[in-house]
Design a protein around this motif. Structure first.
Motif, PDB file in Angstrom:
ATOM      1  N   ALA A  28      -5.984  -9.957  -4.034  1.00  0.00           N
ATOM      2  CA  ALA A  28      -5.934 -11.282  -3.338  1.00  0.00           C
ATOM      3  C   ALA A  28      -4.788 -11.254  -2.282  1.00  0.00           C
ATOM      4  O   ALA A  28      -4.689 -12.165  -1.386  1.00  0.00           O
ATOM      5  N   LEU A  29      -3.728 -10.285  -2.431  1.00  0.00           N
ATOM      6  CA  LEU A  29      -2.748 -10.154  -1.616  1.00  0.00           C
ATOM      7  C   LEU A  29      -3.161  -9.343  -0.381  1.00  0.00           C
ATOM      8  O   LEU A  29      -3.257  -8.119  -0.477  1.00  0.00           O
ATOM      9  N   GLY A  30      -3.348 -10.012   0.881  1.00  0.00           N
ATOM     10  CA  GLY A  30      -3.547  -9.266   1.884  1.00  0.00           C
ATOM     11  C   GLY A  30      -2.334  -8.688   2.690  1.00  0.00           C
ATOM     12  O   GLY A  30      -2.520  -7.707   3.745  1.00  0.00           O
ATOM     13  N   ASP A  31      -1.213  -9.025   2.075  1.00  0.00           N
ATOM     14  CA  ASP A  31      -0.116  -8.335   2.885  1.00  0.00           C
ATOM     15  C   ASP A  31       0.518  -7.193   2.160  1.00  0.00           C
ATOM     16  O   ASP A  31       0.832  -7.656   0.929  1.00  0.00           O
ATOM     17  N   GLU A  32       1.071  -6.206   2.632  1.00  0.00           N
ATOM     18  CA  GLU A  32       1.502  -4.874   1.737  1.00  0.00           C
ATOM     19  C   GLU A  32       2.940  -5.404   1.316  1.00  0.00           C
ATOM     20  O   GLU A  32       3.411  -4.991   0.357  1.00  0.00           O
ATOM     21  N   ASP A  33       3.758  -6.299   2.142  1.00  0.00           N
ATOM     22  CA  ASP A  33       4.897  -6.592   1.819  1.00  0.00           C
ATOM     23  C   ASP A  33       4.911  -7.542   0.305  1.00  0.00           C
ATOM     24  O   ASP A  33       5.521  -7.697  -0.227  1.00  0.00           O
ATOM     25  N   GLU A  34       3.880  -8.405   0.332  1.00  0.00           N
ATOM     26  CA  GLU A  34       3.705  -9.119  -0.542  1.00  0.00           C
ATOM     27  C   GLU A  34       3.310  -8.399  -1.823  1.00  0.00           C
ATOM     28  O   GLU A  34       3.760  -8.755  -3.013  1.00  0.00           O
ATOM     29  N   ALA A  67      -1.514  11.958  -2.852  1.00  0.00           N
ATOM     30  CA  ALA A  67      -2.253  13.035  -2.744  1.00  0.00           C
ATOM     31  C   ALA A  67      -3.690  12.366  -2.562  1.00  0.00           C
ATOM     32  O   ALA A  67      -4.479  12.849  -1.794  1.00  0.00           O
ATOM     33  N   GLU A  68      -4.108  11.565  -3.430  1.00  0.00           N
ATOM     34  CA  GLU A  68      -5.429  10.877  -3.344  1.00  0.00           C
ATOM     35  C   GLU A  68      -5.635   9.906  -2.522  1.00  0.00           C
ATOM     36  O   GLU A  68      -6.890   9.642  -1.932  1.00  0.00           O
ATOM     37  N   HIS A  69      -4.536   8.967  -2.256  1.00  0.00           N
ATOM     38  CA  HIS A  69      -4.721   7.980  -1.233  1.00  0.00           C
ATOM     39  C   HIS A  69      -3.726   8.077  -0.222  1.00  0.00           C
ATOM     40  O   HIS A  69      -2.500   7.307  -0.501  1.00  0.00           O
ATOM     41  N   PRO A  70      -3.511   9.057   0.749  1.00  0.00           N
ATOM     42  CA  PRO A  70      -2.574   9.253   1.770  1.00  0.00           C
ATOM     43  C   PRO A  70      -2.047   7.996   2.461  1.00  0.00           C
ATOM     44  O   PRO A  70      -0.695   8.249   2.863  1.00  0.00           O
ATOM     45  N   ALA A  71      -2.778   6.871   2.466  1.00  0.00           N
ATOM     46  CA  ALA A  71      -2.293   5.664   3.096  1.00  0.00           C
ATOM     47  C   ALA A  71      -1.785   4.598   2.432  1.00  0.00           C
ATOM     48  O   ALA A  71      -1.790   3.416   2.713  1.00  0.00           O
ATOM     49  N   TYR A  72      -1.747   4.936   1.008  1.00  0.00           N
ATOM     50  CA  TYR A  72      -1.339   3.979   0.048  1.00  0.00           C
ATOM     51  C   TYR A  72      -0.026   3.388  -0.005  1.00  0.00           C
ATOM     52  O   TYR A  72       0.887   3.975  -0.395  1.00  0.00           O
ATOM     53  N   ALA A  73       0.199   2.194   0.905  1.00  0.00           N
ATOM     54  CA  ALA A  73       1.649   1.813   1.098  1.00  0.00           C
ATOM     55  C   ALA A  73       2.420   1.611  -0.137  1.00  0.00           C
ATOM     56  O   ALA A  73       3.436   2.034  -0.019  1.00  0.00           O
ATOM     57  N   LEU A  74       2.022   1.029  -0.899  1.00  0.00           N
ATOM     58  CA  LEU A  74       2.735   0.686  -2.321  1.00  0.00           C
ATOM     59  C   LEU A  74       3.434   2.069  -2.981  1.00  0.00           C
ATOM     60  O   LEU A  74       4.585   1.985  -3.275  1.00  0.00           O
ATOM     61  N   ALA A  75       2.596   2.799  -2.950  1.00  0.00           N
ATOM     62  CA  ALA A  75       3.180   4.186  -3.481  1.00  0.00           C
ATOM     63  C   ALA A  75       4.269   4.698  -2.673  1.00  0.00           C
ATOM     64  O   ALA A  75       5.477   5.341  -3.165  1.00  0.00           O
ATOM     65  N   TRP A  76       4.005   4.837  -1.237  1.00  0.00           N
ATOM     66  CA  TRP A  76       5.122   5.292  -0.402  1.00  0.00           C
ATOM     67  C   TRP A  76       6.272   4.672  -0.477  1.00  0.00           C
ATOM     68  O   TRP A  76       7.397   5.134  -0.346  1.00  0.00           O
ATOM     69  N   CYS A  77       6.176   3.190  -0.237  1.00  0.00           N
ATOM     70  CA  CYS A  77       7.271   2.490  -0.558  1.00  0.00           C
ATOM     71  C   CYS A  77       8.242   2.880  -1.793  1.00  0.00           C
ATOM     72  O   CYS A  77       9.290   2.923  -1.660  1.00  0.00           O
ATOM     73  N   HIS A  78       7.715   2.984  -2.852  1.00  0.00           N
ATOM     74  CA  HIS A  78       8.395   3.318  -4.253  1.00  0.00           C
ATOM     75  C   HIS A  78       8.966   4.580  -3.965  1.00  0.00           C
ATOM     76  O   HIS A  78       9.915   5.094  -4.626  1.00  0.00           O
ATOM     77  N   TYR A  87       9.040   7.307   4.312  1.00  0.00           N
ATOM     78  CA  TYR A  87       9.157   6.113   5.108  1.00  0.00           C
ATOM     79  C   TYR A  87       8.230   5.961   6.321  1.00  0.00           C
ATOM     80  O   TYR A  87       7.308   5.329   6.368  1.00  0.00           O
ATOM     81  N   ASP A  88       8.270   7.115   6.871  1.00  0.00           N
ATOM     82  CA  ASP A  88       7.415   7.550   8.163  1.00  0.00           C
ATOM     83  C   ASP A  88       6.187   7.548   7.607  1.00  0.00           C
ATOM     84  O   ASP A  88       5.189   7.168   8.508  1.00  0.00           O
ATOM     85  N   ARG A  89       5.705   8.225   6.625  1.00  0.00           N
ATOM     86  CA  ARG A  89       4.307   8.166   6.256  1.00  0.00           C
ATOM     87  C   ARG A  89       3.857   6.794   6.002  1.00  0.00           C
ATOM     88  O   ARG A  89       2.622   6.620   6.343  1.00  0.00           O
ATOM     89  N   LEU A  90       4.754   5.989   5.665  1.00  0.00           N
ATOM     90  CA  LEU A  90       4.055   4.630   5.088  1.00  0.00           C
ATOM     91  C   LEU A  90       4.062   3.918   6.537  1.00  0.00           C
ATOM     92  O   LEU A  90       3.008   3.139   6.759  1.00  0.00           O
ATOM     93  N   ALA A  91       5.102   4.022   7.706  1.00  0.00           N
ATOM     94  CA  ALA A  91       5.182   3.364   8.642  1.00  0.00           C
ATOM     95  C   ALA A  91       3.964   3.694   9.762  1.00  0.00           C
ATOM     96  O   ALA A  91       3.577   3.244  10.690  1.00  0.00           O
ATOM     97  N   GLU A  92       3.416   5.018   9.537  1.00  0.00           N
ATOM     98  CA  GLU A  92       2.242   5.313  10.325  1.00  0.00           C
ATOM     99  C   GLU A  92       1.153   4.313  10.204  1.00  0.00           C
ATOM    100  O   GLU A  92       0.514   4.131  11.357  1.00  0.00           O
ATOM    101  N   HIS A  93       0.808   3.663   8.872  1.00  0.00           N
ATOM    102  CA  HIS A  93      -0.104   2.660   8.538  1.00  0.00           C
ATOM    103  C   HIS A  93       0.516   1.165   8.584  1.00  0.00           C
ATOM    104  O   HIS A  93      -0.233   0.014   9.128  1.00  0.00           O
ATOM    105  N   HIS A  94       1.716   1.254   8.322  1.00  0.00           N
ATOM    106  CA  HIS A  94       2.309  -0.291   8.303  1.00  0.00           C
ATOM    107  C   HIS A  94       4.106  -0.150   8.892  1.00  0.00           C
ATOM    108  O   HIS A  94       4.840  -0.060   8.129  1.00  0.00           O
ATOM    109  N   PRO A  95       4.010  -0.500  10.148  1.00  0.00           N
ATOM    110  CA  PRO A  95       4.986   0.005  10.555  1.00  0.00           C
ATOM    111  C   PRO A  95       6.470  -1.100  10.557  1.00  0.00           C
ATOM    112  O   PRO A  95       7.552  -1.007  11.015  1.00  0.00           O
ATOM    113  N   HIS A  96       6.015  -2.247   9.959  1.00  0.00           N
ATOM    114  CA  HIS A  96       7.065  -3.321   9.812  1.00  0.00           C
ATOM    115  C   HIS A  96       7.337  -3.638   8.399  1.00  0.00           C
ATOM    116  O   HIS A  96       7.390  -4.786   8.158  1.00  0.00           O
ATOM    117  N   HIS A  97       7.084  -2.632   7.436  1.00  0.00           N
ATOM    118  CA  HIS A  97       7.148  -2.985   6.069  1.00  0.00           C
ATOM    119  C   HIS A  97       8.578  -3.316   5.601  1.00  0.00           C
ATOM    120  O   HIS A  97       9.215  -2.460   5.312  1.00  0.00           O
TER     121      HIS A  97
END
Length: 315
Positions: A42-48, A127-138, A157-167
Motif C-alpha cells: 500500500a506504500l506507493g513511495d520508496e522512501d516510505e 540479481a533477480e530484481h535489478p530495479a528493486y530500490a529497497l534492496a539497493w538502499c540496504h 547508490y547509483d544503481r538505485l538512483a537510476e530508477h529513484h533519483p531522489h531517494h
C-alpha cells in the motif's frame, strides 16, 4: 504533522508519530506475513518503504517471521529484503555506534558475520530484481559496514538512483559513508548533500541532508571550532535556503521522514545559536522528536527541551 498540542516532554516513539505503523508492529508480533506484505504494497513511495523497513528491523524477534516468510515465498523479494535489514540491525547493535577504535575484535567479527548474511540475501534479490530500490538502499549500508569503500557504496547508490533519483533514505546512508569517520572527506560529504538538496523537487526531505552534514562536521570538531562552524553566517544561510526548499516549502507533504527532517534543521540551527530561525521547525515538531539527531547532543530529551524552549521564546 503536529497539530500543536500543549508542549510537554518530547515523544521519541515512531508509533506515536505515525499511528498507522502500529498495524505493522502488531502484524510482526503476530507473525502475520499477509498483513505485513499488504502494508508495504500500500506504500506507493520508496522512501516510505525504507522507513517502514527500518521499523520492522527494529522489532526484536522479527527475524523469525521474516525467515519463515522468505522460505514460504521464495520468489518474493520483500521478505528477504526485510530480513536483510533485520540482520543488519542485529549486527550493528553488536558493533554499537562507537568509533572503530572503541570496538573490540570480537564485536567486529560478529558484526561482519551478520552483515555478510544480509549481503547474501540482498545480492540474490538485486540479481533477480535489478530495479528493486529497497534492496539497493540496504546494500549501501552493507557496503559501509563491510568496509567495501566509497566507490562501491556509490556504485550501489547509483544503481538505485537510476530508477529513484531522489531517494532520501539512501542518500542519508551514502552521506554517512562519505564522511571522514568512514574514510571519506568533508568535500565529498558536503558536495553530495548540497547536490541532493539542489537536485530534488521542491518540497522533498532531501534538503535536510545539508543540516545533517553540518551536524556531522560539528560532531567531528573540537570544542570551540565546532561552535564557530555552526554559528557561521554562511552555514546559517545555507541551512535556511535548504529548509525553504524542503520542509518549509508550500509543496511539502509530511510522510514518515518528517520528524527526522525537521529535527535536523531544528538541531543544526540551535547549535549555531540561530534560535529564532529554529523556531518554525520546533513549532512543526511540537512534542515529536527522533532519536537521530538529538542523541548527538548527549541527553536527547534534555537537549530537545532546552533548545525548543529557547527557540520558541525568540521566534
Amino acid at each position: 504533522m503536529s497539530s500543536t498540542p500543549p508542549l510537554s516532554r518530547p515523544v521519541f516513539d515512531p508509533f506515536a508519530h505515525h499511528p498507522s505503523l502500529a498495524t505493522l508492529r502488531t502484524a510482526c508480533h503476530a507473525r502475520d506475513w499477509g498483513t505485513v506484505s499488504d502494508f508495504f504494497a500500500a506504500l506507493g513511495d520508496e522512501d516510505e518503504r525504507a522507513y517502514a523497513s527500518s521499523v520492522v528491523a527494529d522489532l526484536p524477534g522479527s527475524e523469525h517471521l521474516l525467515e519463515q516468510a522468505s522460505a514460504a515465498h521464495p520468489g518474493d523479494p520483500l521478505p528477504r529484503t526485510l530480513l536483510a535489514d533485520r540482520y543488519i540491525r542485529i549486527g550493528w547493535s553488536i558493533r554499537s555506534n562507537a568509533r572503530a577504535s572503541k570496538v573490540s575484535e570480537a564485536q567486529f567479527g560478529q558484526f561482519h558475520s551478520w552483515l555478510r548474511r544480509a549481503e547474501g540475501l540482498l545480492i540474490e534479490v538485486c540479481a533477480e530484481h535489478p530495479a528493486y530500490a529497497l534492496a539497493w538502499c540496504h546494500r549501501v549500508t552493507t557496503a559501509r559496514g563491510l568496509q567495501l569503500g566509497a566507490s562501491e557504496a556509490r556504485r550501489r547508490y547509483d544503481r538505485l538512483a537510476e530508477h529513484h533519483p531522489h531517494h532520501y533514505a539512501a542518500q542519508a546512508k551514502l552521506l554517512q559513508q562519505l564522511c571522514p569517520k568512514w574514510g571519506g572527506s568533508w568535500e565529498a560529504a558536503e558536495g553530495f548533500a548540497r547536490a541532493c538538496a539542489a537536485d530534488a523537487p521542491p518540497g522533498g526531505n532531501n534538503g535536510a541532508l545539508v543540516a545533517e552534514v553540518h551536524m556531522e562536521r560539528w560532531l567531528d570538531l573540537d570544542e570551540g571550532p565546532d561552535a564557530a562552524h555552526m554559528s557561521a553566517h554562511a552555514v546559517r544561510d545555507e541551512l535556511l535556503a535548504a529548509a525553504r526548499r524542503s520542509v518549509l516549502h508550500p509543496e511539502y507533504r509530511p510522510g514518515f521522514h518528517w520528524v527526522t527532517a525537521h529535527g535536523h534543521f531544528a538541531a543544526a540551527l540551535s547549535l549555531g545559536r540561530h534560535h529564532a530561525e529554529a523556531a518554525p521547525h520546533f513549532r512543526a515538531l511540537g512534542n515529536m522528536a527522533g532519536t537521530f539527531p538529538w542523541t548527538y547532543l548527549g541527553d536527547q530529551e534534555a537537549a530537545f527541551i532546552k533548545h525548543r524552549k529557547t527557540a520558541l521564546a525568540k521566534g
